[in-house]
Scaffold this active site. Structure first.
Site, PDB file in Angstrom:
ATOM      1  N   PHE A 127      45.167  32.854  37.572  1.00 29.92           N
ATOM      2  CA  PHE A 127      45.132  32.833  39.031  1.00 29.92           C
ATOM      3  C   PHE A 127      45.579  31.465  39.533  1.00 29.92           C
ATOM      4  O   PHE A 127      45.160  30.431  39.007  1.00 29.92           O
ATOM      5  CB  PHE A 127      43.729  33.160  39.537  1.00 29.92           C
ATOM      6  CG  PHE A 127      43.709  33.484  41.000  1.00 29.92           C
ATOM      7  CD1 PHE A 127      44.209  34.689  41.458  1.00 29.92           C
ATOM      8  CD2 PHE A 127      43.241  32.579  41.924  1.00 29.92           C
ATOM      9  CE1 PHE A 127      44.225  35.001  42.806  1.00 29.92           C
ATOM     10  CE2 PHE A 127      43.247  32.871  43.281  1.00 29.92           C
ATOM     11  CZ  PHE A 127      43.753  34.084  43.720  1.00 29.92           C
ATOM     12  N   ASP A 198      37.575  32.047  33.522  1.00 32.69           N
ATOM     13  CA  ASP A 198      37.376  32.509  34.894  1.00 32.69           C
ATOM     14  C   ASP A 198      37.005  33.986  34.831  1.00 32.69           C
ATOM     15  O   ASP A 198      37.785  34.816  34.348  1.00 32.69           O
ATOM     16  CB  ASP A 198      38.656  32.293  35.699  1.00 32.69           C
ATOM     17  CG  ASP A 198      38.483  32.601  37.183  1.00 32.69           C
ATOM     18  OD1 ASP A 198      37.638  33.444  37.525  1.00 32.69           O
ATOM     19  OD2 ASP A 198      39.226  32.034  38.001  1.00 32.69           O
ATOM     20  N   TYR A 223      32.022  37.320  45.514  1.00 32.34           N
ATOM     21  CA  TYR A 223      32.362  38.267  46.579  1.00 32.34           C
ATOM     22  C   TYR A 223      33.131  39.495  46.102  1.00 32.34           C
ATOM     23  O   TYR A 223      33.414  40.380  46.899  1.00 32.34           O
ATOM     24  CB  TYR A 223      33.166  37.567  47.687  1.00 32.34           C
ATOM     25  CG  TYR A 223      34.363  36.775  47.220  1.00 32.34           C
ATOM     26  CD1 TYR A 223      35.573  37.385  46.935  1.00 32.34           C
ATOM     27  CD2 TYR A 223      34.286  35.400  47.081  1.00 32.34           C
ATOM     28  CE1 TYR A 223      36.663  36.651  46.511  1.00 32.34           C
ATOM     29  CE2 TYR A 223      35.373  34.652  46.667  1.00 32.34           C
ATOM     30  CZ  TYR A 223      36.561  35.279  46.378  1.00 32.34           C
ATOM     31  OH  TYR A 223      37.638  34.544  45.947  1.00 32.34           O
ATOM     32  N   LYS A 224      33.449  39.579  44.823  1.00 37.87           N
ATOM     33  CA  LYS A 224      34.183  40.744  44.321  1.00 37.87           C
ATOM     34  C   LYS A 224      33.194  41.768  43.773  1.00 37.87           C
ATOM     35  O   LYS A 224      32.475  42.412  44.524  1.00 37.87           O
ATOM     36  CB  LYS A 224      35.218  40.291  43.301  1.00 37.87           C
ATOM     37  CG  LYS A 224      36.290  39.405  43.938  1.00 37.87           C
ATOM     38  CD  LYS A 224      37.342  38.933  42.969  1.00 37.87           C
ATOM     39  CE  LYS A 224      38.347  38.047  43.712  1.00 37.87           C
ATOM     40  NZ  LYS A 224      39.357  37.453  42.826  1.00 37.87           N
ATOM     41  N   ARG A 372      47.733  47.408  43.703  1.00 39.82           N
ATOM     42  CA  ARG A 372      46.577  47.154  42.854  1.00 39.82           C
ATOM     43  C   ARG A 372      45.399  48.001  43.329  1.00 39.82           C
ATOM     44  O   ARG A 372      45.046  47.992  44.509  1.00 39.82           O
ATOM     45  CB  ARG A 372      46.228  45.667  42.905  1.00 39.82           C
ATOM     46  CG  ARG A 372      45.261  45.219  41.832  1.00 39.82           C
ATOM     47  CD  ARG A 372      45.105  43.706  41.851  1.00 39.82           C
ATOM     48  NE  ARG A 372      44.421  43.246  43.057  1.00 39.82           N
ATOM     49  CZ  ARG A 372      43.752  42.109  43.144  1.00 39.82           C
ATOM     50  NH1 ARG A 372      43.695  41.302  42.097  1.00 39.82           N
ATOM     51  NH2 ARG A 372      43.153  41.752  44.268  1.00 39.82           N
TER      52      ARG A 372
END
Length: 413
Positions: A127, A198, A223-224, A372
């Site tokens: 990322f 990560d 938050y995911k 996605r």
């Protein structure tokens, strides 16, 4: 292979041992939400709990809430709550800051443990914020450190004794491809390198075994799949063997051994709390607490099994219903090599996704051409996958993506 229909998906839902967890979430009627890998859905308990923190704890108790409601202990308390989801011990995890800041802190700590080595090894699928932090830190240190990028499949072979730290995302955010965490950790250990993982697209979607696989450091967001809300606090992990040896570079008030002595000289706390910096975000942590509580009583093996089954179902249904439409599977077909998402490439990926969202099937787009679709096993149903593919089929067959409004780029894709 026998064709699938919606009745088959409904039967899978009736047999689902995790079906009860869907009732823990607020899910808008008529929406198929396939973007929990970007922002988790709202737990039903969150609004009332945050309201109570604001109105009673803050509103009525004011500053006494730091003691009476334990606000000061939230980073460590939530870290202990999160630890089982990532295969860590309670004293190895803290909830604090953002993923980017935590990458900076842990990367710096790791480099200080390997002062003679200069290479930060990562892959081209990592990322961008992690890569940016590595670049910025190397520039700040000014000691010939450099970030070296290879293709994901080349990482294992590139780990040699000139590498200080291997910094990777467990699940590729674009394709969902998983690294072999155990093999990479073992190789790094053999040559004296460290690892920083990560877990943004892993934690809460599948079992993670940081301690068992010998990880050194890890970060992740709240938050995911952890359902902590937009901008939720992140977390960090430091293996117990490094808690006393490594020192993070941001000497903040909450990382001080005795913050309320107000010393002018910094002395770090013992343990994981030395990685804290500033005042914890109490309201954000209140929301994250509710997100973590959605995992109460959840078997992580069943969670992973459902994640794989949802992804396999989508791959099979897209092949069955959307053949000849230009979609190309970008994720590994073998679920064992895949996280909790499936991505497809298409020359018109962005407007196709906008057309899906307009029809209330919400996924997202990642440049240059990927649609996605994320699968959050706690609240997603098998029939949702059928409904999403049916809408995708219509959007492609009717070429709805050609409409001008779907081709105008928004700020967030």
């Amino acid at each position: 292979m026998q064709s699938l229909d919606r009745a088959h998906c409904e039967q899978l839902d009736r047999d689902d041992p995790l079906a009860f967890a869907r009732d823990r979430f607020h899910l808008p009627e008529g929406v198929v939400y396939l973007d929990g890998n970007s922002l988790g859905a709202l737990p039903k308990a969150t609004a009332a709990h945050v309201d109570q923190v604001i109105r009673r704890q803050w509103g009525d108790d004011l500053i006494t809430g730091w003691n009476t409601h334990g606000w000061v202990d939230l980073p460590k308390r939530l870290g202990a709550k999160l630890a089982p989801l990532i295969g860590a011990s309670e004293d190895e995890v803290a909830v604090c800051d953002s993923t980017s800041l935590n990458v900076f802190k842990l990367l710096s700590a790791a480099l200080s443990l390997r002062p003679k080595r200069k290479i930060i090894l990562s892959d081209i699928g990592n990322f961008p914020t992690d890569l940016y932090m590595a670049q910025g830190l190397a520039q700040l240190l000014g000691r010939d450190h450099r970030l070296e990028l290879v293709r994901p499949e080349q990482v294992l072979d590139r780990i040699h004794d000139d590498v200080a730290i291997v910094m990777l995302t467990d699940v590729d955010y674009r394709t969902g491809r998983r690294h072999d965490m155990a093999a990479i950790n073992a190789r790094a250990r053999d040559v004296g390198a460290l690892t920083l993982w990560d877990l943004a697209h892993s934690a809460g979607a599948m079992p993670v075994e940081l301690d068992r696989h010998g990880c050194d450091f890890a970060v992740g967001c709240g938050y995911k799949y952890l359902n902590g809300g937009p901008g939720a606090p992140a977390f960090l992990y430091v293996a117990r063997r490094w808690l006393g040896a490594a020192q993070q570079p941001l000497f903040g008030w909450f990382g001080h051994a005795q913050p309320f002595d107000f010393d002018t000289a910094y002395r770090p706390r013992d343990g994981i709390e030395r990685y804290l910096v500033g005042t914890p975000s109490v309201i954000g942590m209140a929301a994250l607490q509710c997100g973590l509580e959605t995992f109460d009583g959840i078997d992580l093996g069943q969670l992973r099994a459902k994640s794989l089954a949802l992804g396999d179902l989508m791959i099979r249904l897209v092949a069955q219903e959307c053949g000849g439409t230009g979609l190309g599977l970008a994720s590994p077909a073998d679920g064992r090599q895949r996280g909790s998402q499936v991505s497809y490439g298409h020359n018109h990926g962005y407007p196709i996704m906008q057309a899906l969202i307009a029809r209330r099937v919400i996924g997202d787009f990642r440049a240059p051409d990927l649609l996605r679709f994320g699968f959050t096993p706690l609240y997603l149903r098998y029939q949702d996958i059928w409904d999403a593919v049916a809408v995708l089929k219509t959007v492609l067959a009717q070429e709805e993506w050609r409409r001008p409004e779907f081709n105008r780029r928004a700020a967030v894709t």
